[in-house]
Write an enzyme that holds these catalytic residues in place. Structure first.
Site, mmCIF file in Angstrom:
data_model
loop_
_atom_site.group_PDB
_atom_site.id
_atom_site.type_symbol
_atom_site.label_atom_id
_atom_site.label_comp_id
_atom_site.label_asym_id
_atom_site.label_seq_id
_atom_site.Cartn_x
_atom_site.Cartn_y
_atom_site.Cartn_z
ATOM 1 N N GLU A 161 -4.715 -8.649 2.599
ATOM 2 C CA GLU A 161 -5.663 -8.578 3.645
ATOM 3 C C GLU A 161 -7.057 -9.482 3.735
ATOM 4 O O GLU A 161 -7.575 -9.953 4.569
ATOM 5 C CB GLU A 161 -6.078 -7.225 3.480
ATOM 6 N N GLU A 221 0.701 -1.253 -0.322
ATOM 7 C CA GLU A 221 -0.071 0.242 -0.025
ATOM 8 C C GLU A 221 1.130 1.293 -0.038
ATOM 9 O O GLU A 221 0.495 2.327 -0.721
ATOM 10 C CB GLU A 221 -1.081 -0.011 1.292
#
Length: 266
Positions: free
Chosen positions: A140, A120
């Site tokens: 995730e 990210e």
């Protein structure tokens, strides 16, 4: 020059090098790391002698994502920085480049794991270099979580949507070669040399007119949110003034005199 126990800051000429420094935890994010990282971005923005930033990790990993215990500030290390987060509840998103875009070009040098929060943060950088054994991915969904660091918005703007969705929805790892193949990174180099390559690219950036470099970066990102017509108009508005700077005049003189330009940022 700042830094914390989990984030080191050093200069390499006109380049600021920010290093995630928690190798025993594969540079998983801690509060001390995020505070130091945010301060590093601010330092780069404020100091006109800094023309580029190289962002890397110590040891054999870039960043393995969040460490929830460390981010909670448990223990003396985390508690020392708790007041910074209280003063600015958005600090962690700014540190991770979700809510902050540095003025100077940011070059990522990745070795080993760059997953979850690591991937990210990578999306907030401008130029990306990885060692051959680097691993990328957004894990995730495998943990029943959401990649809230910006990936559902940014990733599809940086790579083809089909690849973005596959990465987001499968939670599988990607090799450096595969990441390069889909456009997530730009260079794959032998293991242990990503930092050297990133510094080499930084030197090429540093040799250019700093006002032009910053204006070009800003124009690219701003235009990405506009129609083509609006983007072209904004480009002229931002770009024309650069031609009247001392940097531009020095560039023209240097070309005519067949020498390297010496930019003084004016």
């Amino acid at each position: 020059m700042g830094g914390t126990e989990h984030l080191t800051v050093r200069r390499e000429g006109a380049t600021l090098v920010l290093t995630l420094n928690r190798p025993e935890a594969k540079n998983a994010l801690s509060l001390a790391m995020l505070v130091g990282l945010y301060d590093g971005w601010l330092e780069a923005d404020a100091d006109d002698t800094i023309r580029s930033v190289v962002f890397t990790g110590a040891g054999d990993s870039f960043c393995a994502g969040m460490d929830l215990k460390a981010l909670a500030g448990n223990g003396m290390e985390g508690e020392r920085h708790r007041d910074r987060l209280k003063a600015d509840p958005d600090l962690h998103w700014k540190a991770m480049l979700r809510h902050h875009r540095p003025r100077k070009p940011v070059i990522a040098a990745v070795e080993g794991y760059c997953v979850a929060g690591g991937t990210e943060m990578l999306q907030g950088t401008d130029i990306r270099v990885a060692g051959e054994s680097a691993t990328f991915g957004l894990f995730e969904v495998k943990r029943g979580l959401f990649p809230i660091g910006g990936s559902t918005v940014r990733l599809q703007r940086q790579i083809p949507r089909t690849h973005a969705l596959e990465m987001l929805l499968t939670g599988r790892p990607y090799s450096a070669r595969e990441a390069a193949g889909i456009g997530l990174i730009g260079h794959v180099v032998p293991d242990g040399t990503a930092l050297d390559k990133a510094l080499e690219i930084a030197e090429q950036v540093n040799a250019c007119g700093p006002l032009a470099v910053e204006a070009v970066k800003a124009s690219v990102y701003d235009a990405a949110e506009m129609t083509e017509t609006d983007g072209l108009a904004a480009e002229l508005e931002r770009g024309w003034p650069i031609f009247d700077t001392a940097d531009a005049k020095e560039g023209a003189r240097a070309f005519a005199e067949k020498r390297s330009p010496v930019y003084k940022r004016a």
